[in-house]
Design an enzyme around this catalytic site. Structure first.
Site, PDB file in Angstrom:
ATOM      1  CG  ASP A  26      -2.074   0.963   1.096  1.00 39.05           C
ATOM      2  OD1 ASP A  26      -2.399   1.364  -0.038  1.00 39.05           O
ATOM      3  OD2 ASP A  26      -2.662   1.326   2.134  1.00 39.05           O
ATOM      4  CG  HIS A  43      -0.547   1.905  -9.197  1.00 40.40           C
ATOM      5  ND1 HIS A  43      -0.731   1.660  -7.854  1.00 40.40           N
ATOM      6  CD2 HIS A  43      -1.646   2.616  -9.590  1.00 40.40           C
ATOM      7  CE1 HIS A  43      -1.885   2.193  -7.457  1.00 40.40           C
ATOM      8  NE2 HIS A  43      -2.446   2.788  -8.489  1.00 40.40           N
ATOM      9  CG  LEU A 137       9.127 -17.173  -4.011  1.00 43.10           C
ATOM     10  CD1 LEU A 137       9.054 -17.206  -2.482  1.00 43.10           C
ATOM     11  CD2 LEU A 137       9.578 -15.784  -4.464  1.00 43.10           C
ATOM     12  CB  SER A 202      -7.667  -3.717   3.250  1.00 32.74           C
ATOM     13  OG  SER A 202      -7.450  -2.481   3.886  1.00 32.74           O
TER      14      SER A 202
HETATM   15  C1  IPE Z   1      -5.461  -2.748  -0.104  1.00 30.97           C
HETATM   16  O1  IPE Z   1      -5.125  -1.409  -0.299  1.00 30.97           O
HETATM   17  C2  IPE Z   1      -5.428  -3.488  -1.387  1.00 30.97           C
HETATM   18  C3  IPE Z   1      -4.133  -3.548  -2.070  1.00 30.97           C
HETATM   19  C4  IPE Z   1      -2.981  -3.115  -1.661  1.00 30.97           C
HETATM   20  C5  IPE Z   1      -4.187  -4.209  -3.324  1.00 30.97           C
HETATM   21  P1  IPE Z   1      -6.239  -0.276  -0.361  1.00 30.97           P
HETATM   22  O2  IPE Z   1      -5.507   1.006  -0.464  1.00 30.97           O
HETATM   23  O3  IPE Z   1      -7.220  -0.573  -1.428  1.00 30.97           O
HETATM   24  O4  IPE Z   1      -6.951  -0.433   1.051  1.00 30.97           O
HETATM   25  P2  IPE Z   1      -7.912   0.553   1.826  1.00 30.97           P
HETATM   26  O5  IPE Z   1      -9.025   0.928   0.891  1.00 30.97           O
HETATM   27  O6  IPE Z   1      -7.101   1.763   2.217  1.00 30.97           O
HETATM   28  O7  IPE Z   1      -8.364  -0.217   3.022  1.00 30.97           O
HETATM   29  C1  IPE Z   2      -1.812   0.163  -3.291  1.00 34.11           C
HETATM   30  O1  IPE Z   2      -1.513   1.505  -3.325  1.00 34.11           O
HETATM   31  C2  IPE Z   2      -1.993  -0.410  -4.659  1.00 34.11           C
HETATM   32  C3  IPE Z   2      -3.363  -0.814  -4.985  1.00 34.11           C
HETATM   33  C4  IPE Z   2      -4.376  -0.767  -4.177  1.00 34.11           C
HETATM   34  C5  IPE Z   2      -3.588  -1.297  -6.316  1.00 34.11           C
HETATM   35  P1  IPE Z   2      -2.656   2.598  -3.316  1.00 34.11           P
HETATM   36  O2  IPE Z   2      -3.040   2.890  -4.714  1.00 34.11           O
HETATM   37  O3  IPE Z   2      -3.780   2.174  -2.439  1.00 34.11           O
HETATM   38  O4  IPE Z   2      -1.904   3.823  -2.688  1.00 34.11           O
HETATM   39  P2  IPE Z   2      -2.492   4.893  -1.665  1.00 34.11           P
HETATM   40  O5  IPE Z   2      -2.982   4.132  -0.469  1.00 34.11           O
HETATM   41  O6  IPE Z   2      -3.609   5.596  -2.368  1.00 34.11           O
HETATM   42  O7  IPE Z   2      -1.335   5.770  -1.365  1.00 34.11           O
HETATM   43 MG    MG Z   3      -4.151   2.427  -0.439  1.00 35.58          MG
END
Ligand code: IPE
Ligand code: IPE
Ligand code: MG
Length: 258
Positions: A26, A43, A137, A202
């Site tokens: 995240d 990303h 792995l 999450s």
């Molecule tokens: C959780 O991250 C999902 C992934 C990293 C793929 P999110 O950014 O979507 O989670 P929330 O919405 O903050 O809980």
């Molecule tokens: C996690 O990073 C990646 C996915 C959920 C695909 P985020 O896109 O949620 O990044 P933040 O939380 O908005 O910084």
């Molecule tokens: Mg996020």
């Protein structure tokens, strides 16, 4: 119930093996926003962190790495971001197969892939097929994955067996449910890591993380490097896993240094 602190081979000290690490990657969006870049740049940068973490797993002899790449709730994001994420997934699958072959990595995608485009589904199957014999792995990518979905799909399979007459409701127990979940053939995660500062699960591996050690760091995923991964593994090494027992009953777990 499966008790995982059984001292079988794994990374780290033999008393505290790390066989399976699960990560919520995240913070990509915030990383990009801090730099005045579009979210998808975060990303893309996150892919480099995936490579770095895999490198540590290979060095440490960790058997299974599960990465949360796209949750069943992430469809709620702006269409543009979702579509760029799908493009990235597609190109990463193609680009990384060579690297996986070279490093003896087997790929498995967990989640409801039926929602993906036919092209993406085909590429997932190809990458899984091409790497299926690798044994170093197991890299599990959770895509359109939700812990509740996982439990629900297992329940549905069991209900079908009851309907067919091949299963009696009395036979449904924890191990039977567990055996119908996505990563049934893998040990439950020993260590769960979430980057990006949020302290929540999450809807990741809900069932499988019942006794997993949780580690949260404010570091954003694109900044998560080999040292950060080793820091998490060191933190884990200091945990005492008790699985319901008393501390005195459990041998081997070290007392965390405060
Ligand atoms: C959780 O991250 C999902 C992934 C990293 C793929 P999110 O950014 O979507 O989670 P929330 O919405 O903050 O809980
Ligand atoms: C996690 O990073 C990646 C996915 C959920 C695909 P985020 O896109 O949620 O990044 P933040 O939380 O908005 O910084
Ligand atoms: Mg996020």
């Amino acid at each position: 119930m499966n008790e995982r602190a059984d001292g079988t081979e794994g990374a780290g000290s033999t008393s505290q093996p790390v066989r399976h690490v699960a990560i919520i990657m995240d913070g990509n969006g915030r990383w990009a926003e801090q730099r005045g870049l579009p979210r998808h740049a975060g990303h893309r940068a996150g892919l480099e962190s995936v490579r770095r973490v895999i490198e540590v797993c290979l060095q440490e002899g960790i058997h299974t790495l599960t990465l949360f790449a796209f949750s069943s709730e992430n469809w709620r994001r702006p269409k543009k971001e979702v579509s760029l994420l799908m493009d990235l997934f597609l190109s990463a699958l193609q680009g990384e197969v060579k690297r996986m072959q070279a490093n003896d990595i087997r790929l498995r995608v967990i989640g409801d892939r039926s929602a993906f485009s036919r092209k993406l589904q085909g590429r997932i199957t190809d990458a899984e097929q091409q790497t299926r014999a690798n044994q170093g792995l197991l890299l599990q990518i959770a895509a359109n994955y939700g812990g509740r979905w996982d439990i629900a799909q297992a329940a549905r399979k069991l209900c079908e067996q009851v309907r067919d007459g091949s299963l009696a409701p009395e036979q449904v127990d924890e191990s039977l449910i567990a055996s119908h979940l996505s990563c049934a053939d893998q040990p439950d995660p020993d260590l769960f890591i979430r980057t990006g500062g949020e302290r929540r699960i999450s809807n990741f591996l809900l069932w499988q993380c019942a006794y997993t050690e949780l580690y949260f760091t404010s570091r954003l995923w694109p900044d998560f490097d080999q040292d950060a991964m080793r820091e998490a593994l060191n933190d884990y090494a200091g945990r005492q896993r008790r699985f319901g027992k008393t501390g005195a009953q459990v041998k081997g777990g070290r007392t965390p240094v405060s």
